[in-house]
Design a protein around this motif. Structure first.
Motif, PDB file in Angstrom:
ATOM      1  N   CYS A 203       0.853  -1.182   0.000  1.00  0.00           N
ATOM      2  CA  CYS A 203       0.000   0.000   0.000  1.00  0.00           C
ATOM      3  C   CYS A 203       0.893   1.237   0.000  1.00  0.00           C
ATOM      4  O   CYS A 203       1.806   1.335   0.821  1.00  0.00           O
ATOM      5  N   CYS A 206       0.251   3.248   3.656  1.00  0.00           N
ATOM      6  CA  CYS A 206       0.646   2.715   4.967  1.00  0.00           C
ATOM      7  C   CYS A 206       1.713   1.623   4.856  1.00  0.00           C
ATOM      8  O   CYS A 206       2.271   1.209   5.858  1.00  0.00           O
ATOM      9  N   CYS A 239      -6.938   2.534   3.791  1.00  0.00           N
ATOM     10  CA  CYS A 239      -6.389   3.809   3.339  1.00  0.00           C
ATOM     11  C   CYS A 239      -7.246   4.412   2.235  1.00  0.00           C
ATOM     12  O   CYS A 239      -7.480   5.621   2.210  1.00  0.00           O
TER      13      CYS A 239
END
Ligand SMILES: [Zn+2]
Length: 429
Positions: A203, A206, A239
């Motif tokens: 990701c 994160c 996210c």
């Protein structure tokens, strides 16, 4: 499925285990090999049989390679591939590297230890063109070796390999290609594969890796953001939801936009080992087709096939459908054929005993699959079946059982550098 050979050991179509049992019971066939189970017909030659085309499909991986044998059925929509045999081949890359490092350590010691003078030697290594590190070479040799075996056991007509992670031809200018990912078109899956590679399967916000990813629009669609790859990033669900209608910069990650604009270098996209593998597979003299990982993923999504190495292999290439049936995958683990080192050492590096010069004891070698029927009165009494470790004193070891006299051992299958097990998960579809 059970592999079937004719009386001249030429491959016929595989049959069901039920039919194989029947043929063996009627003494029309003999057992040729235990793993993978292969029978040989005594009364049939290949001229008297009808063969259907069988394709070998390969999904090469760093640790595990998926292998699938599929019967090819031509339909009006295209080819439908019926699984005949699924396997997952585990390589020993790490092990090869560790062993070589250990050997280098022993050799280095001889330079500093109190032995006769050995002059330093520099730059005395020559590498042939096409040289690959031994751990990668081992991987390629494993796959090639299984290609040869399958060629002996089934009427193979071609090989299909997943050679690249995504198709650069299909993404001629990846940074400006659009992604119609909701429609599930092939191009969309190539884009997904491309983005996975580009952002290193994590990701962008994160850094999580162990999650299903979503495609995130850096400049949101609602605010005029395009569907182009240069506006797409890989994000986890949390996210993506938290970002909402904000741009990546507003979300506190201004670096993401710049990262997305940067094209992925070609060298990162293709895998040298896979190219070398394809070159080697061409020596099998079968037509070879190469495909992209994006297509594999697309096929898997279209036919709702779960993700395993073997089923990935089955989904490689251009197919109109795949039929898995009730197949279980065979787990093949590369074990090697013994070690080059003839001395065992303790933790401090001092030699402990020494290994035998000969590999065989009474015609049996370590790794052979053996059935030992030890009569009463011996410490190891009972029937033991498995892989044997031979000892010079003619009392062998099998697993935890020590002292199995060699004379009660019967070889079922010779050691061939691989260990076999059935993958427990039952597949459906
Ligand atoms: Zn995240």
């Amino acid at each position: 499925m059970v592999f079937v050979l004719d009386r001249h050991k030429k491959p016929l179509m595989p049959c069901t285990p039920r039919r194989a049992r029947l043929l063996l019971a009627r003494k029309r066939a003999v057992v040729h090999r235990l793993s993978p189970f292969t029978i040989r017909l005594k009364d049939r030659s290949v001229q008297q049989s009808t063969l259907q085309p069988v394709a070998l499909k390969i999904d090469p991986g760093a640790k595990t390679t998926g292998l699938a044998l599929a019967r090819v059925e031509e339909t009006s929509e295209g080819e439908v591939h019926h699984a005949l045999h699924l396997a997952e081949l585990s390589h020993r890359g790490e092990e090869v590297r560790d062993q070589l490092r250990k050997r280098a350590g022993y050799r280095r010691r001889r330079r500093s230890t109190n032995l006769r003078y050995r002059p330093a030697r520099f730059l005395n290594r020559r590498r042939a063109p096409g040289w690959l590190p031994p751990s990668l070479r081992s991987r390629i040799d494993n796959v090639l070796s299984w290609g040869r075996r399958y060629q002996r056991w089934v009427p193979l007509v071609r090989i299909a390999v997943e050679r690249v992670k995504f198709d650069t031809q299909l993404l001629q200018q990846p940074e400006i290609s659009g992604v119609e990912y909701q429609r599930g078109e092939l191009a969309g899956w190539e884009v997904r594969a491309y983005l996975l590679e580009k952002f290193g399967r994590r990701c962008v916000y994160c850094g999580r890796t162990d999650t299903p990813f979503e495609l995130d629009h850096i400049q949101p669609r609602s605010r005029g953001g395009s569907n182009r790859v240069s506006n797409l990033a890989l994000s986890c669900h949390t996210c993506n939801a938290a970002k909402g209608e904000r741009t990546a910069a507003e979300f506190g990650h201004p670096e993401v936009a710049a990262q997305a604009k940067q094209p992925l270098r070609d060298t990162a996209a293709v895998n040298a080992t896979r190219y070398a593998l394809c070159d080697e597979l061409r020596t099998l003299d079968l037509p070879l087709t190469t495909w992209s990982g994006g297509r594999t993923r697309w096929n898997r999504a279209r036919f709702s096939i779960p993700k395993t190495h073997a089923l990935d292999a089955l989904c490689v290439g251009e197919v109109a459908g795949v039929k898995v049936g009730a197949h279980q995958a065979l787990a093949i683990t590369a074990t090697g054929r013994g070690r080059y080192s003839r001395t065992n050492v303790d933790e401090s590096g001092f030699p402990v005993g020494s290994l035998m010069r000969r590999k065989q004891v009474l015609g049996i070698k370590t790794g052979d699959r053996v059935r030992a029927m030890v009569p009463e009165g011996f410490a190891a009494q009972g029937t033991h079946t498995g892989r044997i470790a031979v000892r010079a004193n003619k009392h062998f070891r099998m697993g935890k059982v020590q002292g199995i006299p060699a004379r009660f051992c019967r070889v079922l299958q010779l050691a061939d550098g691989y260990d076999y097990a059935v993958v427990a998960t039952t597949l459906q579809g």
